[in-house]
Write an enzyme that holds these catalytic residues in place. Structure first.
Site, PDB file in Angstrom:
ATOM      1  CB  SER A 127      -0.919   0.036   1.216  1.00  0.00           C
ATOM      2  OG  SER A 127      -1.668   1.242   1.199  1.00  0.00           O
ATOM      3  CE  LYS A 181      -2.951  -2.425  -0.351  1.00  0.00           C
ATOM      4  NZ  LYS A 181      -3.952  -2.116  -1.331  1.00  0.00           N
ATOM      5  CG  HIS A 184      -4.837  -0.863   3.819  1.00  0.00           C
ATOM      6  ND1 HIS A 184      -5.120  -0.302   2.589  1.00  0.00           N
ATOM      7  CD2 HIS A 184      -4.022   0.024   4.446  1.00  0.00           C
ATOM      8  CE1 HIS A 184      -4.505   0.863   2.481  1.00  0.00           C
ATOM      9  NE2 HIS A 184      -3.827   1.084   3.590  1.00  0.00           N
ATOM     10  CG  ASN A 185      -7.316  -1.518  -0.523  1.00  0.00           C
ATOM     11  OD1 ASN A 185      -6.293  -1.363   0.123  1.00  0.00           O
ATOM     12  ND2 ASN A 185      -7.328  -1.501  -1.839  1.00  0.00           N
ATOM     13  CD  GLU A 188      -7.551   3.065   0.031  1.00  0.00           C
ATOM     14  OE1 GLU A 188      -6.451   2.586   0.360  1.00  0.00           O
ATOM     15  OE2 GLU A 188      -7.952   3.056  -1.153  1.00  0.00           O
TER      16      GLU A 188
HETATM   17  C1  6PG Z   1      -3.218   1.495  -1.595  1.00  0.00           C
HETATM   18  C2  6PG Z   1      -4.498   1.685  -2.342  1.00  0.00           C
HETATM   19  C3  6PG Z   1      -4.373   1.068  -3.713  1.00  0.00           C
HETATM   20  C4  6PG Z   1      -5.402   1.526  -4.693  1.00  0.00           C
HETATM   21  C5  6PG Z   1      -6.801   1.190  -4.306  1.00  0.00           C
HETATM   22  C6  6PG Z   1      -7.809   2.082  -4.984  1.00  0.00           C
HETATM   23  O1  6PG Z   1      -3.306   0.907  -0.534  1.00  0.00           O
HETATM   24  O2  6PG Z   1      -2.184   1.942  -2.060  1.00  0.00           O
HETATM   25  O3  6PG Z   1      -5.523   1.078  -1.660  1.00  0.00           O
HETATM   26  O4  6PG Z   1      -4.345  -0.306  -3.532  1.00  0.00           O
HETATM   27  O5  6PG Z   1      -5.248   2.868  -4.936  1.00  0.00           O
HETATM   28  O6  6PG Z   1      -7.020  -0.126  -4.662  1.00  0.00           O
HETATM   29  O7  6PG Z   1      -8.992   1.436  -4.935  1.00  0.00           O
HETATM   30  P1  6PG Z   1     -10.290   1.884  -5.694  1.00  0.00           P
HETATM   31  O8  6PG Z   1      -9.878   2.181  -7.122  1.00  0.00           O
HETATM   32  O9  6PG Z   1     -11.171   0.698  -5.575  1.00  0.00           O
HETATM   33  O10 6PG Z   1     -10.766   3.095  -4.990  1.00  0.00           O
END
Ligand code: 6PG
Length: 478
Positions: A127, A181, A184-185, A188
């Site tokens: 990430s 991970k 984590h998303n 996010e």
């Molecule tokens: C990270 C982000 C990366 C990515 C996302 C965006 O941890 O660096 O999460 O993995 O930018 O997957 O996800 P979306 O396009 O689904 O918003």
């Protein structure tokens, strides 16, 4: 063989990771399906010790043993194709790392298949976006203990540093890294949605401009909400569109995209029976925003009278502070739900995941990095088997401090017709957990009525059924 490590896939993330590896004392073999990218990277970065290779055979021959290669291609079928090629040219004991956003069941499947060849397969969540890949990401590797012995020092050399510690730890076996991970998303998504709701409420409640709200977020970023996402929110809100002179946020189409990791998190939570309601609302909010046809069909539906939804906050500063507290409380819920998914996933898949270690490697490099993660790390240090993060003393106190404002903000949002699904569902989750009695008792009664699904009683052990269609006497099941 001259290279310590190889990178396959040289789009931006792969190139940046290769440069990061080279800058940190590694000689890096590089390979890309189309040779131009490989040549380009070598020419653009003469400072880096790259070993350009143009066939998989050449790539394998250039690597010292055990060979270690990180795959940085778009998740999906392309990953399987690269794995097949590497398995063909690698030998037992070598290590293949998938650094993409793979879905963890795919990682479990791939790890099992590759293990049969004697080669190690490690699914590693990475990430931090492009910038993180170059200057220090947060890394979440799964895979075998054997692979970690070789991989650990390499990954430690390129990871972000937080509080003096590299943001990487061996999460657990097979798919554990990609599982974490994924969560984590999910967090996010929740964090971003909560910030977006805070912005919308402040804008519509106080009439502040995007630039003024940028100042609010910049100010919040100096306190307990200090985080990468709050910081970049201020930057986005401050940006003006060159073409129109308007705030950029006002000319960006309001339909949020998603590549699937948030939806995977919620699907997984449903499968595990974990109530990740705030994260789910964040995913659904993106879906709703993208339903253009339905939004057009609904646009004239009645809402509150105009007087009730324009500049309703008579004391702007008080309202902004209430929204800040509501955001903080909802954020605690989102992280608590995320850690709950990891706890349940670890139990279901038999992974020994150290939740405190996860909170520590999220303190730097990743998208959800935040001051706040130090408090989560403290909570798990004090009680490693914490059943519910938000009930830990620090968070319980913070929620207590925020709850009046949180309720006020959700009330105002509903009365004003402003959608705040993540704020509202986070509060409902908190109240649901707190409740002494839940109406689940009635649901059990209904289930027993129409399907003889039985219920348990508060006063005696055993399983019971009422003869609803007979004399309504109660029987105890054997
Ligand atoms: C990270 C982000 C990366 C990515 C996302 C965006 O941890 O660096 O999460 O993995 O930018 O997957 O996800 P979306 O396009 O689904 O918003």
């Amino acid at each position: 063989p001259v290279a310590d490590i190889g990178v396959v896939g040289l789009a931006v993330m792969g190139s940046n990771l290769a440069r990061n590896l080279a800058r940190n004392g590694n000689k890096v073999a590089i390979f890309n399906r189309s040779p131009e990218k490989t040549e380009h990277l070598v020419v653009e970065h003469p400072e880096a010790e790259f070993v350009p290779t143009f066939t998989y055979e050449e790539f394998a021959a250039s690597l010292a043993r055990p060979r270690t290669a990180i795959i940085m291609v778009k998740a999906g079928a392309g990953t399987d194709a690269v794995i097949d090629e590497l398995v063909r040219v690698f030998e037992p004991g070598d290590i293949i790392v998938d650094g993409g956003n793979a879905h963890f069941p795919d990682t479990i499947r791939r790890e099992k298949a590759v293990r049969e060849t004697g080669i190690n397969f490690v699914g590693a969540g990475i990430s931090g976006g492009e910038e993180g890949a170059l200057n220090g990401p947060s890394i979440m590797p799964g895979g075998s203990d054997e692979a970690w012995v070789t991989l650990g020092p390499i990954l430690r050399s390129i990871a972000a540093i937080a509080e003096g510690e590299p943001c990487v730890t061996h999460i657990g076996h097979d798919g554990a890294g990609h599982f974490v991970k994924m969560v984590h998303n999910g967090i996010e998504y929740a964090d971003m949605q909560l910030i977006a709701e805070a912005y919308d409420l402040i804008r519509r409640g106080t009439g502040k401009t995007p630039a003024q709200i940028a100042d609010v977020f910049a100010e919040w970023n100096t306190g307990e909400l200090e985080s990468y996402l709050v910081e970049i929110t201020a930057e986005v809100l401050r940006q003006n569109d060159a073409a129109t002179g308007e705030a950029l946020v006002d000319v960006i189409l309001d339909e949020a995209g998603a590549k699937g990791t948030g939806a995977w998190t919620v699907q997984t939570a449903l499968d595990l029976g974990v109530p990740a309601s705030g994260i789910a609302e964040a995913v659904f909010a993106r879906s709703l925003s993208s339903q253009r046809g339905q939004r057009d069909a609904a646009v004239g539906l009645p809402g509150p009278a105009p007087a009730e939804h324009e500049g309703f906050a008579h004391d702007a500063e008080t309202f902004v502070e209430q929204v800040r507290l509501a955001l903080y409380a909802s954020k605690i819920v989102a992280y608590s739900q995320g850690f709950d998914i990891i706890r349940a996933g670890a139990a279901a898949y038999d992974w020994a995941i150290d939740l405190g270690a996860v909170s520590k490697i999220w303190r730097g490099g990743c998208i959800i990095r935040a001051q706040f993660l130090n408090r989560i790390a403290d909570a798990y240090a004090a009680q490693p088997d914490l059943p519910l993060l938000l009930a830990a003393p620090y968070f319980a106190e913070a929620l207590g401090r925020a709850q009046d404002a949180w309720r006020e903000v959700v009330t105002v949002a509903a009365a004003s017709g402003i959608p705040a699904p993540a704020f509202a569902s986070s509060l409902a989750y908190y109240d649901g957990l707190r409740a002494d009695r839940l109406p689940a008792a009635l649901v059990q009664g209904q289930r027993d009525f129409f399907g003889a699904h039985t219920y348990r009683r508060v006063d005696r052990p055993g399983v019971f059924h009422t003869e609803w269609s007979g004399d309504r006497s109660e029987t105890q099941e054997s």
